[in-house]
Write a protein that holds these residues in place. Structure first.
Motif, PDB file in Angstrom:
ATOM      1  N   ASN A 194       1.544 -47.504 -52.395  1.00  0.00           N
ATOM      2  CA  ASN A 194       2.625 -48.483 -52.302  1.00  0.00           C
ATOM      3  C   ASN A 194       2.352 -49.617 -53.280  1.00  0.00           C
ATOM      4  O   ASN A 194       1.250 -50.164 -53.309  1.00  0.00           O
TER       5      ASN A 194
ATOM      6  N   ARG B 207       8.485 -41.212 -62.871  1.00  0.00           N
ATOM      7  CA  ARG B 207       7.676 -41.728 -61.780  1.00  0.00           C
ATOM      8  C   ARG B 207       8.517 -41.935 -60.526  1.00  0.00           C
ATOM      9  O   ARG B 207       9.514 -42.672 -60.539  1.00  0.00           O
ATOM     10  N   ALA B 208       8.098 -41.266 -59.449  1.00  0.00           N
ATOM     11  CA  ALA B 208       8.794 -41.404 -58.163  1.00  0.00           C
ATOM     12  C   ALA B 208       8.825 -42.865 -57.753  1.00  0.00           C
ATOM     13  O   ALA B 208       7.860 -43.609 -57.922  1.00  0.00           O
ATOM     14  N   ARG B 209       9.991 -43.294 -57.234  1.00  0.00           N
ATOM     15  CA  ARG B 209      10.258 -44.648 -56.749  1.00  0.00           C
ATOM     16  C   ARG B 209      10.448 -45.667 -57.869  1.00  0.00           C
ATOM     17  O   ARG B 209      10.795 -46.805 -57.607  1.00  0.00           O
TER      18      ARG B 209
ATOM     19  N   THR C 130      11.479 -44.472 -61.609  1.00  0.00           N
ATOM     20  CA  THR C 130      12.546 -43.953 -62.459  1.00  0.00           C
ATOM     21  C   THR C 130      13.354 -42.847 -61.781  1.00  0.00           C
ATOM     22  O   THR C 130      14.384 -42.430 -62.300  1.00  0.00           O
ATOM     23  N   PHE C 131      12.868 -42.365 -60.641  1.00  0.00           N
ATOM     24  CA  PHE C 131      13.664 -41.443 -59.834  1.00  0.00           C
ATOM     25  C   PHE C 131      13.192 -41.553 -58.384  1.00  0.00           C
ATOM     26  O   PHE C 131      12.120 -42.086 -58.099  1.00  0.00           O
ATOM     27  N   ARG C 132      14.027 -41.070 -57.475  1.00  0.00           N
ATOM     28  CA  ARG C 132      13.642 -41.057 -56.066  1.00  0.00           C
ATOM     29  C   ARG C 132      14.101 -39.750 -55.440  1.00  0.00           C
ATOM     30  O   ARG C 132      15.033 -39.096 -55.921  1.00  0.00           O
ATOM     31  N   HIS C 133      13.418 -39.380 -54.372  1.00  0.00           N
ATOM     32  CA  HIS C 133      13.772 -38.174 -53.639  1.00  0.00           C
ATOM     33  C   HIS C 133      14.820 -38.524 -52.580  1.00  0.00           C
ATOM     34  O   HIS C 133      14.681 -39.521 -51.870  1.00  0.00           O
ATOM     35  N   THR C 134      15.873 -37.707 -52.489  1.00  0.00           N
ATOM     36  CA  THR C 134      16.911 -37.904 -51.487  1.00  0.00           C
ATOM     37  C   THR C 134      17.146 -36.581 -50.764  1.00  0.00           C
ATOM     38  O   THR C 134      16.583 -35.542 -51.135  1.00  0.00           O
TER      39      THR C 134
ATOM     40  N   PRO D 169      16.370 -34.917 -56.143  1.00  0.00           N
ATOM     41  CA  PRO D 169      15.976 -36.117 -56.873  1.00  0.00           C
ATOM     42  C   PRO D 169      17.166 -36.842 -57.477  1.00  0.00           C
ATOM     43  O   PRO D 169      18.151 -36.217 -57.872  1.00  0.00           O
ATOM     44  N   GLU D 170      17.056 -38.166 -57.531  1.00  0.00           N
ATOM     45  CA  GLU D 170      18.114 -39.006 -58.091  1.00  0.00           C
ATOM     46  C   GLU D 170      17.498 -39.967 -59.103  1.00  0.00           C
ATOM     47  O   GLU D 170      16.557 -40.693 -58.783  1.00  0.00           O
TER      48      GLU D 170
ATOM     49  N   LEU E 123      17.004 -43.224 -61.476  1.00  0.00           N
ATOM     50  CA  LEU E 123      17.177 -44.640 -61.169  1.00  0.00           C
ATOM     51  C   LEU E 123      17.407 -45.516 -62.392  1.00  0.00           C
ATOM     52  O   LEU E 123      17.673 -46.706 -62.248  1.00  0.00           O
TER      53      LEU E 123
END
Length: 198
Positions: A48, A100-102, A104-108, A112-113, A115
């Motif tokens: 985190n 990079r998760a959280r 430039t992209f996030r899991h939904t 992935p989406e 950002l």
């Protein structure tokens, strides 16, 4: 002289600068060196952000800078050769640093989406002999996919193909392809280039 992806990328930048002379350019030559993923890098990235140690922040600082470059650019330009059927190692390392998760992209629930802000990407590639889109091309589809993964859906591909056989014909075909893409309004452009001897 061989018409390679660097020369073709230079032509893209020349046209952007000609149309928007006040635009700023940041250029990063990945062949001069870039960090690679390590176990400590992955652990730092998965921690985190509010709980990262100073050492973990330092480990991610180079990646953070690359992401900031992406975030602030109105136009992105990636140049690369099709190198042994795929992309050079330095470009793969850059991709690992910016996907990079959280960040430039996030899991939904729907997958992935991306950002990042959706901005145009010029993908400039050259190949000595392998045809783009052929069964031996493991690079161009991959490099078209990555920008969309982080939400850059407007990918403008420009290819110089068969440069070893007929450099002049490759150049003419690539410039014709480039003419199809009209540069968009821009104040900042950022370019990444990778050239390695083939």
């Amino acid at each position: 002289m061989l018409f390679d992806s660097r020369r073709l990328g230079d032509e893209v930048m020349r046209r952007l600068n000609q149309k928007y002379p006040g635009a700023a350019l940041r250029e990063r030559d990945l062949s001069s060196g870039i960090g690679y993923l390590s176990e400590s890098w992955v652990q730092a990235n998965m921690t985190n952000p509010a709980q990262r140690t100073r050492a973990q922040q330092d480990i991610l600082s180079g990646s953070d800078q690359l992401v900031r470059e992406l975030e602030t650019a109105d136009v992105r330009l990636i140049t690369a050769p099709l190198y042994n059927f795929s992309v050079p190692a330095a470009l793969k390392a850059w991709i690992d640093m910016v996907c990079r998760a959280r960040l430039t992209f996030r899991h939904t629930e729907n997958g992935p989406e991306g950002l990042l802000k959706d901005r145009p990407v010029y993908l400039v590639m050259a190949s000595g002999g392998v045809a783009f889109g052929s069964s031996a091309d493991f690079a161009s589809g991959y490099l078209r996919h990555i920008p969309g993964f982080i939400r850059n859906r407007d990918v403008r591909s420009v290819y110089a193909e068969g440069t070893n056989a007929n450099s002049s014909a490759s150049e003419n075909a690539a410039l014709d392809m480039l003419a199809q893409w009209s540069p968009v309004e821009t104040t900042t452009a950022v370019a990444w280039s990778v050239e390695e001897p083939i």
